[in-house]
Scaffold this motif. Structure first.
Motif, PDB file in Angstrom:
ATOM      1  N   MET A 139       0.833  -1.181   0.000  1.00  0.00           N
ATOM      2  CA  MET A 139       0.000   0.000   0.000  1.00  0.00           C
ATOM      3  C   MET A 139       0.882   1.251   0.000  1.00  0.00           C
ATOM      4  N   VAL A 140       0.518   2.219  -0.843  1.00  0.00           N
ATOM      5  CA  VAL A 140       1.285   3.458  -0.962  1.00  0.00           C
ATOM      6  C   VAL A 140       0.831   4.446   0.107  1.00  0.00           C
ATOM      7  N   ASP A 141       1.780   5.099   0.728  1.00  0.00           N
ATOM      8  CA  ASP A 141       1.500   6.094   1.753  1.00  0.00           C
ATOM      9  C   ASP A 141       1.158   7.420   1.089  1.00  0.00           C
ATOM     10  N   GLU A 142      -0.046   7.922   1.366  1.00  0.00           N
ATOM     11  CA  GLU A 142      -0.486   9.205   0.832  1.00  0.00           C
ATOM     12  C   GLU A 142      -0.837  10.109   2.003  1.00  0.00           C
ATOM     13  N   LYS A 143      -0.291  11.331   1.994  1.00  0.00           N
ATOM     14  CA  LYS A 143      -0.607  12.215   3.111  1.00  0.00           C
ATOM     15  C   LYS A 143      -0.493  13.679   2.721  1.00  0.00           C
ATOM     16  N   ILE A 144      -1.188  14.502   3.492  1.00  0.00           N
ATOM     17  CA  ILE A 144      -1.141  15.948   3.355  1.00  0.00           C
ATOM     18  C   ILE A 144      -0.650  16.514   4.677  1.00  0.00           C
ATOM     19  N   GLU A 145       0.363  17.358   4.614  1.00  0.00           N
ATOM     20  CA  GLU A 145       0.899  18.008   5.806  1.00  0.00           C
ATOM     21  C   GLU A 145       0.605  19.498   5.724  1.00  0.00           C
ATOM     22  N   GLY A 146      -0.099  20.020   6.713  1.00  0.00           N
ATOM     23  CA  GLY A 146      -0.457  21.430   6.740  1.00  0.00           C
ATOM     24  C   GLY A 146      -1.956  21.595   6.570  1.00  0.00           C
ATOM     25  N   ASN A 147      -2.405  22.843   6.697  1.00  0.00           N
ATOM     26  CA  ASN A 147      -3.821  23.163   6.565  1.00  0.00           C
ATOM     27  C   ASN A 147      -4.170  23.436   5.112  1.00  0.00           C
ATOM     28  N   THR A 148      -5.389  23.048   4.729  1.00  0.00           N
ATOM     29  CA  THR A 148      -5.830  23.203   3.336  1.00  0.00           C
ATOM     30  C   THR A 148      -7.145  23.950   3.202  1.00  0.00           C
ATOM     31  N   ASP A 149      -7.738  24.389   4.308  1.00  0.00           N
ATOM     32  CA  ASP A 149      -9.122  24.856   4.255  1.00  0.00           C
ATOM     33  C   ASP A 149      -9.321  26.366   4.288  1.00  0.00           C
ATOM     34  N   LYS A 150      -8.245  27.134   4.183  1.00  0.00           N
ATOM     35  CA  LYS A 150      -8.373  28.589   4.188  1.00  0.00           C
ATOM     36  C   LYS A 150      -7.556  29.203   3.055  1.00  0.00           C
ATOM     37  N   LEU A 151      -7.985  30.390   2.614  1.00  0.00           N
ATOM     38  CA  LEU A 151      -7.258  31.122   1.591  1.00  0.00           C
ATOM     39  C   LEU A 151      -5.819  31.370   2.052  1.00  0.00           C
ATOM     40  N   ASN A 152      -4.877  31.195   1.175  1.00  0.00           N
ATOM     41  CA  ASN A 152      -3.433  31.357   1.389  1.00  0.00           C
ATOM     42  C   ASN A 152      -2.796  30.257   2.234  1.00  0.00           C
ATOM     43  N   ASP A 153      -3.549  29.208   2.583  1.00  0.00           N
ATOM     44  CA  ASP A 153      -2.935  28.051   3.245  1.00  0.00           C
ATOM     45  C   ASP A 153      -1.944  27.396   2.297  1.00  0.00           C
TER      46      ASP A 153
ATOM     47  N   TRP B  23       0.458  23.799   1.938  1.00  0.00           N
ATOM     48  CA  TRP B  23       0.614  22.457   2.467  1.00  0.00           C
ATOM     49  C   TRP B  23       1.463  21.611   1.534  1.00  0.00           C
ATOM     50  N   ASN B  24       1.926  20.491   2.065  1.00  0.00           N
ATOM     51  CA  ASN B  24       2.712  19.538   1.288  1.00  0.00           C
ATOM     52  C   ASN B  24       1.895  18.274   1.071  1.00  0.00           C
ATOM     53  N   TYR B  25       1.911  17.793  -0.163  1.00  0.00           N
ATOM     54  CA  TYR B  25       1.233  16.560  -0.538  1.00  0.00           C
ATOM     55  C   TYR B  25       2.296  15.533  -0.880  1.00  0.00           C
ATOM     56  N   HIS B  26       2.159  14.321  -0.336  1.00  0.00           N
ATOM     57  CA  HIS B  26       3.101  13.231  -0.605  1.00  0.00           C
ATOM     58  C   HIS B  26       2.320  11.998  -1.046  1.00  0.00           C
ATOM     59  N   PHE B  27       2.791  11.343  -2.078  1.00  0.00           N
ATOM     60  CA  PHE B  27       2.242  10.061  -2.509  1.00  0.00           C
ATOM     61  C   PHE B  27       3.414   9.089  -2.608  1.00  0.00           C
ATOM     62  N   GLY B  28       3.658   8.398  -1.500  1.00  0.00           N
ATOM     63  CA  GLY B  28       4.815   7.506  -1.437  1.00  0.00           C
ATOM     64  C   GLY B  28       6.084   8.252  -1.790  1.00  0.00           C
ATOM     65  N   ASP B  29       6.992   7.579  -2.511  1.00  0.00           N
ATOM     66  CA  ASP B  29       8.199   8.264  -2.975  1.00  0.00           C
ATOM     67  C   ASP B  29       8.062   8.673  -4.440  1.00  0.00           C
ATOM     68  N   ASN B  30       6.830   8.536  -4.999  1.00  0.00           N
ATOM     69  CA  ASN B  30       6.590   8.846  -6.410  1.00  0.00           C
ATOM     70  C   ASN B  30       6.275  10.308  -6.681  1.00  0.00           C
ATOM     71  N   HIS B  31       5.626  10.961  -5.727  1.00  0.00           N
ATOM     72  CA  HIS B  31       5.169  12.323  -5.983  1.00  0.00           C
ATOM     73  C   HIS B  31       5.113  13.113  -4.686  1.00  0.00           C
ATOM     74  N   ARG B  32       5.585  14.333  -4.746  1.00  0.00           N
ATOM     75  CA  ARG B  32       5.421  15.268  -3.633  1.00  0.00           C
ATOM     76  C   ARG B  32       5.335  16.678  -4.211  1.00  0.00           C
ATOM     77  N   SER B  33       4.563  17.506  -3.539  1.00  0.00           N
ATOM     78  CA  SER B  33       4.405  18.875  -4.015  1.00  0.00           C
ATOM     79  C   SER B  33       4.059  19.809  -2.867  1.00  0.00           C
ATOM     80  N   LYS B  34       4.358  21.067  -3.074  1.00  0.00           N
ATOM     81  CA  LYS B  34       3.969  22.127  -2.149  1.00  0.00           C
ATOM     82  C   LYS B  34       2.917  22.947  -2.887  1.00  0.00           C
TER      83      LYS B  34
END
Length: 99
Positions: free
Chosen positions: A1-15, A17-28
């Motif tokens: 199973m691939v580890d998928e996670k979001i670090e940080g807040n995503t629910d307000k304007l100008n938030d 956060w970092n998105y990770h999908f295993g070691d295949n994809h990450r973004s800010k």
């Protein structure tokens, strides 16, 4: 199973956060527009795809979700249109889905 996670807040304007999908994809990502029940727009500030030749391909792109209600056969459904707006080149895609 691939580890998928979001670090940080995503629910307000100008938030941001970092998105990770295993070691295949990450973004800010940053929320740059938010209209409740209508629209959300994100800006890709940093991005990494494991097998991509051009790691900057998504940097500077906006991902826009337009949300609308649909009444189909006595059931309320939500329609979501997602558009990737490339501010660097000319590539654009549109995806429509019923939730």
């Amino acid at each position: 199973m691939v580890d998928e996670k979001i670090e940080g807040n995503t629910d307000k304007l100008n938030d941001e956060w970092n998105y990770h999908f295993g070691d295949n994809h990450r973004s800010k990502i940053k929320t740059i527009e938010m209209i409740p029940d209508k629209k959300v727009a994100w800006l890709v500030e940093e991005n990494y795809f494991k097998n991509a030749k051009d790691q900057s391909e998504w940097v500077g792109n906006k991902i826009v979700f337009e949300i609308s209600k649909q009444n189909k056969t006595k059931q309320n459904k939500t329609k979501q249109n997602k558009t990737k707006q490339n501010t660097v080149g000319f590539y654009s895609s549109r995806i429509s889905s019923n939730l």
